[in-house]
Design an enzyme around this catalytic site. Structure first.
Site, PDB file in Angstrom:
ATOM      1  N   SER A  58      15.497 111.224  52.404  1.00 34.21           N
ATOM      2  CA  SER A  58      14.095 111.616  52.243  1.00 34.21           C
ATOM      3  C   SER A  58      13.969 112.975  51.569  1.00 34.21           C
ATOM      4  CB  SER A  58      13.392 111.674  53.605  1.00 34.21           C
ATOM      5  OG  SER A  58      13.492 110.457  54.287  1.00 34.21           O
TER       6      SER A  58
HETATM    7  N1  SAH Z   1      16.705 109.611  57.749  1.00 32.30           N
HETATM    8  C1  SAH Z   1      17.370 109.205  56.548  1.00 32.30           C
HETATM    9  C2  SAH Z   1      16.431 108.448  55.632  1.00 32.30           C
HETATM   10  C3  SAH Z   1      17.086 107.241  55.044  1.00 32.30           C
HETATM   11  S1  SAH Z   1      16.009 106.068  54.299  1.00 32.30           S
HETATM   12  C4  SAH Z   1      18.009 110.386  55.852  1.00 32.30           C
HETATM   13  O1  SAH Z   1      17.832 111.528  56.308  1.00 32.30           O
HETATM   14  O2  SAH Z   1      18.737 110.191  54.891  1.00 32.30           O
HETATM   15  C5  SAH Z   1      15.647 104.996  55.673  1.00 32.30           C
HETATM   16  C6  SAH Z   1      16.802 104.219  56.264  1.00 32.30           C
HETATM   17  O3  SAH Z   1      16.235 103.308  57.205  1.00 32.30           O
HETATM   18  C7  SAH Z   1      17.596 103.370  55.268  1.00 32.30           C
HETATM   19  O4  SAH Z   1      18.957 103.743  55.338  1.00 32.30           O
HETATM   20  C8  SAH Z   1      17.376 101.934  55.774  1.00 32.30           C
HETATM   21  O5  SAH Z   1      18.524 101.106  55.630  1.00 32.30           O
HETATM   22  C9  SAH Z   1      17.051 102.155  57.242  1.00 32.30           C
HETATM   23  N2  SAH Z   1      16.297 101.080  57.909  1.00 32.30           N
HETATM   24  C10 SAH Z   1      15.302 100.291  57.422  1.00 32.30           C
HETATM   25  N3  SAH Z   1      14.863  99.450  58.377  1.00 32.30           N
HETATM   26  C11 SAH Z   1      15.585  99.711  59.511  1.00 32.30           C
HETATM   27  C12 SAH Z   1      15.592  99.184  60.835  1.00 32.30           C
HETATM   28  N4  SAH Z   1      14.781  98.191  61.230  1.00 32.30           N
HETATM   29  N5  SAH Z   1      16.482  99.711  61.728  1.00 32.30           N
HETATM   30  C13 SAH Z   1      17.323 100.702  61.366  1.00 32.30           C
HETATM   31  N6  SAH Z   1      17.370 101.233  60.125  1.00 32.30           N
HETATM   32  C14 SAH Z   1      16.502 100.755  59.201  1.00 32.30           C
END
Ligand code: SAH
Length: 211
Positions: A58
């Site tokens: 993000s």
């Molecule tokens: N907090 C992360 C943001 C990553 S983007 C950071 O600091 O980098 C969001 C992430 O959520 C992705 O890796 C995606 O695979 C994951 N995601 C999407 N749906 C999900 C779910 N139902 N349970 C767990 N992870 C999920």
């Protein structure tokens, strides 16, 4: 503090981030460790960056805004849905929170687990569908969802402690409103809505269905 991070912290202040603990964490955590090698030179720009599998780390402003909304204290128990690169979890960890984080992609989960092991960051990670939460360690003082879904999953509402805060983007697939929920008592939440964010989709039983 390294000067790139110092510039980023100053930028976040101009964008309205006021919580000193959040600014200190952004000043401390080395974001370049959480982005792929080929784009490390962009690590301190205020933009989301690709981390593989169509997912992103993000934007720093979004991380800071959501973290500020969570009102983290030392030893707060925080559940994160969407571990991704691990940057958000590392920020929470550096603020003294006990962090539990769930990622649905196995490859992303193992990569971030290894990174945390290498860095000596103790965060509890799990691979699975975060829309059903992590019952075993509930209730949580804070829940942060870093992917955007169509609604607020009931299980996450239930796993939030009374007095706790949940920060979750809700909307369509293109644009979401960040909902900041405070659990007033077992059945009631106060909600503040902040529009116009863009997250990758929350996919799962109580999220979007697979693309
Ligand atoms: N907090 C992360 C943001 C990553 S983007 C950071 O600091 O980098 C969001 C992430 O959520 C992705 O890796 C995606 O695979 C994951 N995601 C999407 N749906 C999900 C779910 N139902 N349970 C767990 N992870 C999920």
């Amino acid at each position: 503090m390294n000067s790139d991070r110092e510039d980023l912290v100053n930028h976040l202040k101009t964008r309205g981030i006021t919580d000193q603990a959040v600014l200190d964490a952004v000043g401390k955590v080395e974001r370049q460790l959480f982005v792929p090698d080929v784009i490390k030179h962009h690590a301190y720009k205020d933009v989301a960056l690709p981390i593989g599998h169509g997912q992103t780390i993000s934007q720093p402003y979004t991380v800071a805004f959501m973290t500020q909304a969570l009102r983290v204290k030392k030893d707060s128990k925080i559940l994160e849905i969407g571990t991704g690169s691990g940057y958000q979890a590392a920020i929470l960890h550096s603020m003294g929170a006990k962090v539990f984080s769930i990622e649905r992609f196995y490859e992303i989960y193992t990569k971030t687990q290894k990174l945390f092991d290498d860095l000596g960051i103790r965060v509890a990670l799990r691979c699975g569908d975060g829309t059903i939460g992590w019952e075993e360690f509930a209730p949580y003082d804070g829940i942060i969802v870093t992917a955007g879904g169509p609604n607020i999953p009931d299980k996450l509402r239930n796993q939030l402690a009374v007095g706790g805060v949940m920060v979750i983007p809700v909307g369509d697939r293109r644009s979401q409103t960040i909902n900041i929920l405070t659990k007033v008592d077992e059945d009631n939440f106060e909600i503040i809505e902040v529009p116009d964010f863009a997250f990758v989709p929350l996919i799962g039983r109580d999220g979007w269905k697979e693309v």
